[in-house]
Scaffold this motif. Structure first.
Motif, PDB file in Angstrom:
ATOM      1  N   ALA A 172      41.398  30.639  50.662  1.00 19.99           N
ATOM      2  CA  ALA A 172      41.306  31.023  49.433  1.00 19.99           C
ATOM      3  C   ALA A 172      41.339  29.975  48.366  1.00 19.99           C
ATOM      4  O   ALA A 172      41.606  28.844  48.946  1.00 19.99           O
ATOM      5  N   HIS A 173      41.021  30.391  47.055  1.00 20.48           N
ATOM      6  CA  HIS A 173      40.821  29.254  46.134  1.00 20.48           C
ATOM      7  C   HIS A 173      41.237  29.980  44.809  1.00 20.48           C
ATOM      8  O   HIS A 173      41.118  30.965  44.698  1.00 20.48           O
ATOM      9  N   PRO A 174      41.260  29.229  43.791  1.00 22.26           N
ATOM     10  CA  PRO A 174      41.762  29.485  42.629  1.00 22.26           C
ATOM     11  C   PRO A 174      40.662  30.410  41.963  1.00 22.26           C
ATOM     12  O   PRO A 174      39.355  30.073  42.369  1.00 22.26           O
ATOM     13  N   GLY A 175      40.736  31.398  41.130  1.00 25.31           N
ATOM     14  CA  GLY A 175      39.742  32.334  40.677  1.00 25.31           C
ATOM     15  C   GLY A 175      38.908  33.288  41.877  1.00 25.31           C
ATOM     16  O   GLY A 175      37.756  33.145  41.788  1.00 25.31           O
ATOM     17  N   SER A 176      40.131  33.803  42.578  1.00 22.24           N
ATOM     18  CA  SER A 176      39.244  34.370  43.759  1.00 22.24           C
ATOM     19  C   SER A 176      38.769  36.068  43.221  1.00 22.24           C
ATOM     20  O   SER A 176      38.267  36.743  44.095  1.00 22.24           O
ATOM     21  N   LEU A 177      39.241  36.483  42.139  1.00 28.29           N
ATOM     22  CA  LEU A 177      38.466  37.784  41.637  1.00 28.29           C
ATOM     23  C   LEU A 177      36.966  37.624  41.555  1.00 28.29           C
ATOM     24  O   LEU A 177      36.680  36.732  40.759  1.00 28.29           O
ATOM     25  N   PRO A 178      36.275  38.351  41.913  1.00 31.11           N
ATOM     26  CA  PRO A 178      34.683  38.275  41.675  1.00 31.11           C
ATOM     27  C   PRO A 178      34.277  38.495  40.104  1.00 31.11           C
ATOM     28  O   PRO A 178      35.068  39.544  39.215  1.00 31.11           O
ATOM     29  N   ARG A 179      33.279  37.849  39.710  1.00 31.79           N
ATOM     30  CA  ARG A 179      33.159  37.902  38.150  1.00 31.79           C
ATOM     31  C   ARG A 179      31.900  39.018  38.112  1.00 31.79           C
ATOM     32  O   ARG A 179      31.659  39.349  36.825  1.00 31.79           O
ATOM     33  N   THR A 180      31.476  39.755  38.997  1.00 31.87           N
ATOM     34  CA  THR A 180      30.744  40.664  38.998  1.00 31.87           C
ATOM     35  C   THR A 180      31.248  42.064  38.108  1.00 31.87           C
ATOM     36  O   THR A 180      32.038  42.493  38.639  1.00 31.87           O
ATOM     37  N   PRO A 181      30.576  42.433  37.250  1.00 32.68           N
ATOM     38  CA  PRO A 181      31.127  43.593  36.220  1.00 32.68           C
ATOM     39  C   PRO A 181      31.184  44.739  37.154  1.00 32.68           C
ATOM     40  O   PRO A 181      30.130  45.152  38.278  1.00 32.68           O
ATOM     41  N   SER A 182      32.044  45.771  36.998  1.00 31.05           N
ATOM     42  CA  SER A 182      32.101  46.778  37.788  1.00 31.05           C
ATOM     43  C   SER A 182      31.216  47.817  37.144  1.00 31.05           C
ATOM     44  O   SER A 182      31.048  48.352  36.113  1.00 31.05           O
ATOM     45  N   SER A 183      30.142  48.298  37.977  1.00 29.12           N
ATOM     46  CA  SER A 183      29.492  49.509  37.705  1.00 29.12           C
ATOM     47  C   SER A 183      30.055  50.759  37.772  1.00 29.12           C
ATOM     48  O   SER A 183      30.959  51.074  38.239  1.00 29.12           O
ATOM     49  N   PRO A 184      29.709  51.670  36.800  1.00 31.38           N
ATOM     50  CA  PRO A 184      30.137  53.060  36.965  1.00 31.38           C
ATOM     51  C   PRO A 184      30.125  53.778  38.421  1.00 31.38           C
ATOM     52  O   PRO A 184      29.190  53.396  38.946  1.00 31.38           O
ATOM     53  N   PRO A 185      31.035  54.556  38.655  1.00 30.02           N
ATOM     54  CA  PRO A 185      31.007  55.247  39.996  1.00 30.02           C
ATOM     55  C   PRO A 185      29.989  56.093  39.991  1.00 30.02           C
ATOM     56  O   PRO A 185      29.506  56.756  38.792  1.00 30.02           O
ATOM     57  N   PRO A 186      29.140  56.250  41.358  1.00 29.74           N
ATOM     58  CA  PRO A 186      27.882  57.199  41.042  1.00 29.74           C
ATOM     59  C   PRO A 186      28.488  58.684  40.889  1.00 29.74           C
ATOM     60  O   PRO A 186      29.487  59.061  41.233  1.00 29.74           O
ATOM     61  N   PRO A 187      27.550  59.423  40.301  1.00 25.89           N
ATOM     62  CA  PRO A 187      27.914  60.865  39.935  1.00 25.89           C
ATOM     63  C   PRO A 187      28.277  61.456  41.198  1.00 25.89           C
ATOM     64  O   PRO A 187      27.385  61.408  42.131  1.00 25.89           O
ATOM     65  N   ARG A 188      29.025  62.528  41.219  1.00 25.50           N
ATOM     66  CA  ARG A 188      29.708  63.309  42.443  1.00 25.50           C
ATOM     67  C   ARG A 188      28.694  64.458  42.572  1.00 25.50           C
ATOM     68  O   ARG A 188      28.074  65.008  41.481  1.00 25.50           O
ATOM     69  N   GLY A 189      28.010  64.710  43.492  1.00 27.84           N
ATOM     70  CA  GLY A 189      27.202  65.741  43.695  1.00 27.84           C
ATOM     71  C   GLY A 189      27.722  67.043  43.291  1.00 27.84           C
ATOM     72  O   GLY A 189      28.910  67.369  44.031  1.00 27.84           O
ATOM     73  N   THR A 190      27.018  68.058  42.737  1.00 29.11           N
ATOM     74  CA  THR A 190      27.663  69.123  42.253  1.00 29.11           C
ATOM     75  C   THR A 190      26.841  70.157  42.812  1.00 29.11           C
ATOM     76  O   THR A 190      26.103  71.001  42.101  1.00 29.11           O
TER      77      THR A 190
END
Length: 375
Positions: A172-190
């Motif tokens: 492990a090292h400092p700054g372990s959280l990914p910097r990649t922005p979270s994308s919105p979850p895919p739409p649930r199939g309806t």
């Protein structure tokens, strides 16, 4: 990652993608080992399949197969290089003697071989994690599986075990959280099938509300249509209060929750909850399974985004993957609770009517009573 030893099946060589950084790390490591074969014992845990380039992996495997040369003799001739090339060619026919010299020229510092090996291990971890993510997405969306939930959970276990393995090899090292922005979850199939199952659950739960208190494993967010989830919350609220449950009382509760609109009139709600079929447990399990598969698909997509971001270190990938798996783990607990057989209750204990057993015989006389002092 193309290089002179790899065939290219395209028509336009100008469309070749540029080599990735790990390609140069692989070249540098192989060049260092070709120059100084004794460093094979100093680079740590590394296998041929860790290389992203097949020819590079075959060459590395050949180095381990051919006996190491005498260091002084190795500086005077190319016998060991020729033997390694001959050993590797059956696995990688495109390898040439000139490419071995290219590898040697691509190594800035042979003494940095351990660092190059670490880069290769890290990229292999990224690729393997991406493969796990792809398999999770595939199993979550494969409609031909006989038991998709079991397949998804088995793939989730394999992914978790691999993350644990990675954590033991990458500090492990400092700054372990990914910097990649979270994308919105895919739409649930309806799809219509999912909506029908939810309608039937609402209708059967209205007709048979006695078991709603046992269906806490089903949550409103499991429904593909938010309105259905809100109506299920109305049903559980009535049952929790011990109130009467029927289409009219559900309508009254929905009015208080502001669920009635011009598009969803009282008559629509009454029709929705007035045609029961089957049992609430059956439809509830199907809804929960669909939510489990949908969450697994979302996790696989998230891990794919993380692994495609070359800025993330392996430890950041581990942290981000475990965070993504947390939501899936929560649904998994509810799924196991819903599908596990009910525990058998113990028979009530009855008091024995037999006479009490006599105590052991007294072997000493009882002490004399204490005399009261009187004036």
């Amino acid at each position: 990652m193309p290089h002179p030893a790899d065939p290219y099946e395209g028509d336009d060589l100008d469309d070749l993608p540029p080599p990735q950084p790990v390609h140069f790390a692989e070249q540098a490591l192989l060049g260092a080992l070709l120059l100084e074969p004794h460093r094979l014992d100093t680079i740590g845990r590394l296998a041929p399949d860790h290389f992203g380039n097949h020819a590079h992996g075959a060459l590395f495997g050949a180095m381990h197969t051919v006996p190491a040369p005498n260091p002084k003799q190795h500086t005077k001739d190319t016998a060991w290089l020729s033997a390694v090339l001959a050993k590797a060619r059956p696995e990688a026919p495109g390898l040439t003697a000139s490419y071995l010299h290219t590898l040697i020229q691509s190594c800035p510092r042979p003494q940095h071989a351990t660092a190059y090996a670490g880069m290769i291990r890290a990229d292999h971890a990224r690729r393997t994690l991406r493969e796990h993510a792809d398999r999770l997405c595939q199993s979550a969306t494969d409609t031909t599986l006989p038991n998709p939930a079991a397949t998804v959970l088995a793939q989730t276990d394999a992914l978790s075990h691999y993350l644990d393995e990675l954590a033991t090899h990458f500090a492990a090292h400092p700054g372990s959280l990914p910097r990649t922005p979270s994308s919105p979850p895919p739409p649930r199939g309806t799809g219509e099938e999912a909506l029908d199952e939810e309608r039937l659950l609402l209708a059967t739960a209205t007709a048979h509300p006695d078991g709603l208190h046992l269906m806490r494993w089903l949550q409103p967010e499991d429904f593909t249509l938010p309105l259905h989830g809100q109506l299920y919350r109305c049903l559980t609220a009535l049952a929790r209060r011990g109130a009467a449950v029927d289409p009219v009382t559900v309508l009254w509760e929905a009015q208080h929750q502001q669920l009635l609109t011009a598009e969803f009139a009282p008559a629509d709600l009454m029709a929705l909850v007035s045609d029961p079929v089957g049992s609430p447990d059956y439809w509830g399990e199907r809804i929960l399974r669909r939510a489990l598969l949908g969450q697994a698909h979302a996790v696989g997509l998230r891990l794919g985004v993380l692994t495609n971001d070359q800025a993330n270190t392996v430890h950041q990938l581990i942290t981000g993957s475990r965070r993504a798996l947390a939501g899936l783990s929560a649904i998994r607990v509810r799924w196991q609770h819903a599908t596990s057989p009910a525990p058998q209750s113990r028979p009530p204990r009855t008091e024995s009517t037999a006479a009490p057993r006599a105590g052991p015989p007294r072997t000493t006389a009882p002490p004399p009573p204490t005399a009261r002092l009187t004036r």
